[in-house]
Design a protein around this motif. Structure first.
Motif, PDB file in Angstrom:
ATOM      1  N   THR A 171       0.831  -1.197   0.000  1.00 37.18           N
ATOM      2  CA  THR A 171       0.000   0.000   0.000  1.00 37.18           C
ATOM      3  C   THR A 171       0.866   1.247   0.000  1.00 37.18           C
ATOM      4  O   THR A 171       0.580   2.218  -0.699  1.00 37.18           O
ATOM      5  CB  THR A 171      -0.936  -0.007   1.224  1.00 37.18           C
ATOM      6  N   ASP A 218      -6.014  -0.852  -4.793  1.00 40.65           N
ATOM      7  CA  ASP A 218      -5.470  -1.379  -3.547  1.00 40.65           C
ATOM      8  C   ASP A 218      -6.397  -2.438  -2.968  1.00 40.65           C
ATOM      9  O   ASP A 218      -7.426  -2.109  -2.393  1.00 40.65           O
ATOM     10  CB  ASP A 218      -5.276  -0.237  -2.541  1.00 40.65           C
ATOM     11  N   GLU A 219      -6.043  -3.672  -3.122  1.00 45.39           N
ATOM     12  CA  GLU A 219      -6.850  -4.807  -2.658  1.00 45.39           C
ATOM     13  C   GLU A 219      -8.330  -4.556  -2.897  1.00 45.39           C
ATOM     14  O   GLU A 219      -9.132  -4.632  -1.958  1.00 45.39           O
ATOM     15  CB  GLU A 219      -6.597  -5.047  -1.162  1.00 45.39           C
TER      16      GLU A 219
HETATM   17 MG   LIG Z   1      -2.396  -2.549   2.326  1.00 42.25          MG
END
Ligand SMILES: [Mg+2]
Ligand SMILES: Nc1ncnc2c1ncn2[C@@H]1O[C@H](COP(=O)(O)OP(=O)(O)O)[C@@H](O)[C@H]1O
Lengths: 832, 357
Positions: free
Chosen positions: B43, B162-163
């Motif tokens: 991240t 992000d995910e």
């Molecule tokens: Mg993360």
């Protein structure tokens, strides 16, 4: 199928418990009903048999010559219908009344008295006696000691002594000692009657040697002699006192009965909902808490509402109409609304940017500023008001002196004047913006930062993001914070009382307190005004707790929330300077002012003038036994409130967080309601219901103060403990129980230590505001229950400002010290 | 579409070094995945690209432009990037249309162009009929697609995710994988995708960067990464693998704890080694080199997950479910290793295993 798992067997096993419980509930319910019935019958019996109080009262009124002839004629039939016994009673009561009338140079009454004395019949001696003493009374202070002795020694019997005593313990005569010694000479019923009267006359604060006796006398009030005394007091327009004692025993029965009935109904409903018939400890706890809240919170409020709209027992808006057309009240109403509204706007306008700067940017010294702004939260409002009066006094205010020098103004008063509505708004703002600051900061911390980042990445600048995303998302919290400021400002008494009263800026709260000071008649008017505050407060509570709570956008994301920090860049230094300036003006300056003033001889001059520095303010204030006594009172009352409050808070949080007990939200709701009710309203409600007229008499005692503090501040403690409890996952406890620990051990070894910091915090959160409370104390104190806040207020208004500043700074030091202890106890996790 | 060039990027928070010497270039139109366990710094890297964090040292270019590095820092709003957050970050106070239109509104795009564009992307993510809904009236998957539409609407050169699928249920996750890949193919946009789910990474990526503790362990196509892992960590992180200690002698690896049994080896390593074997690369075969006893089997229908005792060690073997009917516990059995990965015994394995347990 194995026998032990046969469901029918289980039911059979439980059946007896169910039956016993049900029978028990029913029996207690019936007991309650019986008590209530007996109580009510007792009251009726009393008024039916001995004496028609209503009629007697009217008659006495009529005879006193203080009413119109028409009215007098209208009660004449009543007078004629009096029985022999009533007549006799009336005569002697009338003598009392006549004495009063005479005292007041009411010629008509004098004649009436003479006639009565002439044809007094079998009570002639007593009546003559009374009139004689009236002479003594009127000339009281002028009568020489030897004359007085002669009178006292007069041989014409008990009646004379009795009447003399009555004169002596009259509040207008400073003879309590003599009265007490005279009382020694009496025996039996007379003595009791006189003591009781002493109690009445002094408004409940007779010398301590008398009071002790009086308390036991109250129990026997239904004796004839005491009835008589009580009626005399009624005649002297001490209606509430007399009436209260007359009916107090039967009222207690009614009250207890009703409470028992209510509890049993509640318990039955709860048990039915839970489908269990085993009486558990937690049921008892709920019931006790509910009883407490019903009695000291809900009932007084409801009673006040009823009284406001049914002033004489029937529906009438006349009180309201009179109140709300009276120009002074209208003015107060207008001032209150304007002040609260302006404070709300100003406070929120300050709090939002401040919360944003401190919470979401790279401002220098963020943590320090944050603590500093929250610090204001624990300063008593009246201390702030005192400081600002020192700073903005039109003549000698420090800021005014500076401004005059800087702008080369003439020495005329001004340019700023704290004793005005804008002045009051400013002080209210400096005091209440932290409420909005805390609410808004909390919401900002909780907001998922990616919501703002999404805006940035979509191409919006930080400012644009603030306006289009942050601000709209914060709106519900912003409104909640603003409403909190509004209602706090509207129901504040400390600031208006210090700034408004001398400046002639009345608010609803100062009007209420003033009305209460006027005694019986003022009470109705106070109620009428209080209802206004109450309705506004409830409305706001409803809006922010019900409507806004549903619209809370704040999404707490599962991941740890690390607020996105906005870089201020070239704004960083200017913004830091701006915030520092604000902090200096709003926090530092007032504290410094209080401190320096406390060392001044002449408040108009600088403390650095050679001859103007003194420590005598400090030494003389804190050397006084009275100050120490008040301090002790405050500490004790606050400690008791905090401890009781915390026990309730712990039980409540256990109920709320660990059980599915239905009905656990009832006390929770009541507690929220209590904290949302303006202090003045709570106090007024307690005055009107807790003086024995409904079976509980804690008026003028410490209990009434503690009850008030609890109603108002319980919520603060509870919330802290509840939220701590919610953080501890129940599995931690279950794990301990599975390991074989009992419930108590689990609480002691696992839950206890884990929530200890919050328990300590909760305790202090109740303790600190109770410690320096003023609004409710002003209405509820008696000579033996004065608190430090009250003492400070009296010093400020009556004695010396520097001395009161010394006391104020003392209070501040204590509060800061307590906060320090709290911080230590909780290893830095909590401070206010 | 843009390239992303990361040069010597290091990031630390206080003493905590989160990224170490990141040195990569993402090509135009490439679907790049940053894969690694939670907390490894994925991240953080993505946020550096977006401009929410500044690298402690090093430079970052988007296209030819230096966006972070030295004194230069271009804030996120000027980078022309689309981004989808793990929490969706759909604004609850705006309806779907306004959420998606936001990037265009900010750019002061004419009203009717906005309408067209928003309708176009809503169509791509199959949300056309939900335009007027408020986010709290949508399911998680729908909110996810709103976030995607919002990230795409301004036609950015670079899309960061992000995910994005980690909060969805398994079925939806699989179909969304496919949809995102389709959209990327259609638009030709450069995508940087962050995930800790290796299956997701394998299914979507052109190139995967496997990261551990802030250091890139390996980059390559899914096939390279899976079949030719650069080290024990990568081998362990992708797919299932069993590690064995061994020693190379005479063109064979003698495996520890297998009663002196060995397998053939023709690679370059010598001395002590770590051997990684994927359970699906072991087969039951009469000609197998290793001898063992079938201890347990977990029949899952499509496959049969077996444990075979070889010497003192247990070997996991995943075989075709069909073979289940010919096997029984306690049976003596021979195993053939189709493929194994051999690493130098440098102590890394102990590290990994320590974390894993
Ligand atoms: Mg993360
Ligand atoms: N703003 C920050 N301040 C301090 N530490 C941070 C910050 N952001 C991330 N970290 C730390 O950096 C490490 C990597 O975090 P992150 O990049 O979020 O990992 P992930 O690979 O799971 O996305 C973590 O140990 C995290 O605690």
């Amino acid at each position: 199928m194995k026998r032990s798992t046969d469901p029918r067997r289980n039911i059979l096993k439980r059946e007896p418990a169910k039956l016993v419980t049900r029978i028990g509930l029913a029996v207690i319910f019936l007991l309650g009903a019986l008590m209530a019935y007996m109580g009510i019958r007792g009251q009726n019996e009393f008024s039916a048999s001995g004496f028609s109080s209503e009629r007697a009262y009217q008659a006495i009124y009529a005879l006193s010559g203080q009413v119109s002839d028409a009215w007098k004629n209208s009660v004449q039939p009543d007078l004629n219908a009096l029985t022999e016994q009533e007549r006799a009673l009336l005569d002697s009561t009338m003598a009392d009344l006549l004495r009063d009338a005479w005292e007041n140079q009411n010629a008509g009454a004098g004649e009436e008295a003479a006639r009565l004395a002439a044809e007094g019949g079998e009570r002639k001696g007593e009546i003559t006696g009374k009139l004689l003493y009236t002479t003594y009374l009127v000339n009281g202070p002028k009568v020489s000691t030897s004359d007085r002795k002669e009178l006292l020694g007069a041989k014409d019997g008990k009646a004379l002594r009795l009447q003399l005593l009555q004169c002596m313990i009259d509040e207008s005569l400073p003879l309590p000692k003599e009265a007490a010694s005279l009382a020694e000479g009496l025996t039996g019923k007379e003595r009791q009657a006189m003591l009781l009267q002493a109690f009445f006359v002094s408004g409940g604060s007779a010398g301590s040697d008398l009071t002790d006796n009086v308390n036991s006398l109250k129990k026997s009030v239904r004796g004839k002699e005491h009835q008589l005394t009580a009626f005399r007091m009624i005649a002297r327009s001490e209606v509430s006192w007399g009436w209260q004692l007359l009916v107090s025993n039967s009222s207690t029965a009614v009250l207890l009965g009703i409470i028992l009935m209510l509890d049993m109904v509640l318990l039955t409903l709860l048990m039915m909902a839970e489908k269990t018939w085993i009486v558990d400890f937690k049921w008892i706890m709920i019931l006790l808490i509910v009883d407490f809240l019903l009695l000291f919170q809900l009932f007084p409020s409801v009673y006040m509402l009823i009284r406001a709209f049914f002033p004489e027992g029937t529906f009438s808006l006349s009180t309201m109409q009179r109140l709300y057309t009276y120009s002074m009240n209208l003015e107060a109403l207008k001032n209150t609304l304007i002040a609260a509204f302006a404070t709300m706007i100003l406070g929120t306008a300050i709090a939002f940017p401040l919360a944003w700067l401190v919470g979401r940017t790279d401002l220098y010294g963020k943590k320090f500023f944050r603590s500093l702004f929250i610090l204001t939260y624990m300063v008593p409002p009246y201390v702030g008001a005192m400081a600002w009066l020192r700073l903005m006094n039109p003549n000698v205010g420090t800021i005014n002196q500076w401004l005059r020098v800087i702008f080369r103004l003439s020495d005329a008063p001004g340019p700023l004047n704290a004793y005005t509505l804008p002045g009051m708004i400013w002080v209210l703002t400096t005091f209440y913006y932290p409420y909005a600051f805390i609410t808004i900061s909390r919401a900002m911390e909780k907001m998922d930062p990616s919501l703002e980042e999404a805006s940035r990445i979509s191409g919006a600048s930080p400012v644009k993001t603030l306006l289009t995303v942050t601000l709209p998302m914060m709106t519900p919290s912003l409104i909640a914070g603003a409403l909190l400021v509004f209602i706090s400002a509207a129901s504040c008494y400390g600031i208006p009382s210090i700034i408004g009263i001398p400046g002639n800026v009345n608010t609803v709260t100062t009007r209420i307190v003033e009305y209460v000071g006027q005694g019986q008649t003022g009470m109705n008017d106070a109620t009428g005004l209080a209802v206004f505050l109450m309705v506004v407060a409830l409305l706001i509570l409803f809006v922010s707790d019900v409507l806004l709570a549903k619209r809370q956008y704040i999404t707490v994301s599962g991941k740890s929330v690390r607020p996105a920090i906005v870089e201020l860049r070239s704004w960083r230094i200017p913004m830091t300077i701006l915030v520092s300036l604000f902090a200096v003006i709003v926090v530092v300056l007032p504290f410094v002012t209080i401190l320096t003033t406390s060392f001044k001889v002449d408040i108009g001059k600088s403390v650095f003038d050679a001859s103007n520095f003194t420590t005598t303010n400090w030494t003389s204030v804190f050397a006084r036994a009275e100050t120490i006594g008040c301090l002790k009172n405050s500490l004790i009352f606050a400690a008791v409130s905090a401890t009781v409050g915390l026990v309730i808070a712990c039980v409540m949080s256990y109920l709320l967080q660990r059980t599915r007990v239905r009905g656990r939200s009832i006390p929770n709701f009541l507690i929220t309601l209590g904290s949302g009710t303006p202090s003045v309203v709570i106090a007024l409600g307690l005055i009107m219901t807790m003086r024995g007229n409904f079976g509980i008499n804690i008026y003028n005692t410490a209990y009434i103060l503690i009850a008030a503090y609890l109603v108002k501040y319980l919520m603060m403690g509870m919330r802290t403990v509840v939220s701590a409890m919610s953080q501890i996952h129940v599995s931690l406890e279950e794990c301990s129980q599975v390991s074989g620990a009992s419930w108590l051990t689990t609480m002691r070894r696992i839950t206890g230590p884990l929530i200890f910091p919050s328990i300590a915090a909760g305790w202090f959160l109740i303790f600190i505001p109770s410690f320096y409370e003023l609004s409710m104390t002003t209405l509820l104190y008696s000579s033996t229950t004065k608190t430090i806040g009250l003492q400070l207020y009296e010093y400020w208004t009556l004695t010396s400002q520097p001395m009161s500043c010394a006391m104020a700074f003392g209070i501040l030091l204590i509060v800061v010290f307590l906060n320090f202890i709290l911080n230590r106890l909780t290893r830095g996790e909590f401070s206010i | 579409m843009a390239t992303v060039t990361i040069q010597h990027v290091t990031k630390s928070f206080g003493d905590n070094v989160v990224l170490r010497e990141f040195n990569e270039t993402f090509q135009e139109g490439e679907f790049v995945t940053l894969l690694g366990p939670s907390g490894c710094g994925k991240t953080t890297m993505l946020r550096i690209i977006a401009g929410f964090e500044r690298p402690t040292t090093g430079e970052l270019y988007i296209g030819d432009q230096l966006v972070s590095g030295g004194k230069t820092f271009i804030p996120p709003e000027k980078r022309n990037i689309g981004m989808v957050f793990q929490s969706y970050a759909v604004w609850p106070h705006m309806n779907v249309f306004d959420n998606v239109a936001y990037p265009l509104t900010i750019k002061k795009t004419p009203k009717n162009t906005i309408r067209e564009q928003v309708e176009r992307v809503l169509d791509i993510v199959h949300l056309s009929q939900y335009a007027q809904r408020l986010p709290n009236q949508l399911s998680g998957g729908q909110q996810q697609r709103v976030a995607l539409a919002r990230a795409l609407v301004a036609a950015p050169e670079l899309l960061l995710l992000d995910e994005p699928l980690s909060n969805l249920d398994a079925k939806l996750r699989e179909s969304m994988r496919f949809e995102i890949k389709e959209i990327q193919k259609k638009t030709g946009i450069t995508v940087v995708y962050v995930t800790h789910d290796q299956a997701e990474a394998m299914a979507m990526s052109d190139r995967i960067f496997v990261i551990n503790r802030g250091v890139v362990q390996q980059s390559g196509t899914p096939d390279e990464i899976y079949n030719h892992p650069a080290n024990q960590f990568v081998a362990d992180f992708l797919g299932k693998v069993d590690f064995f200690k061994g020693e190379v002698r005479d063109g064979r690896i003698y495996l520890e704890g297998m009663g002196g049994q060995s397998i053939a080896y023709d690679g370059p390593r010598t001395g002590r080694v770590d051997v990684a074997i994927r359970p699906e690369n072991i087969i039951f075969s009469a000609e197998g080199e290793l001898k063992g006893v079938l201890e347990t089997q977990y029949y899952l229908g499509d496959v049969d997950d077996c444990r075979v005792r070889v010497g003192d060690s247990l070997m996991r073997v995943i075989t075709n479910g069909y073979e289940h009917r010919f096997l029984h516990e306690g049976q003596e059995i021979r195993l053939a290793i189709r493929e194994s990965m051999v690493f130098e015994d440098d102590g890394l394995l102990e590290d990994i295993l320590k974390i894993r347990t």
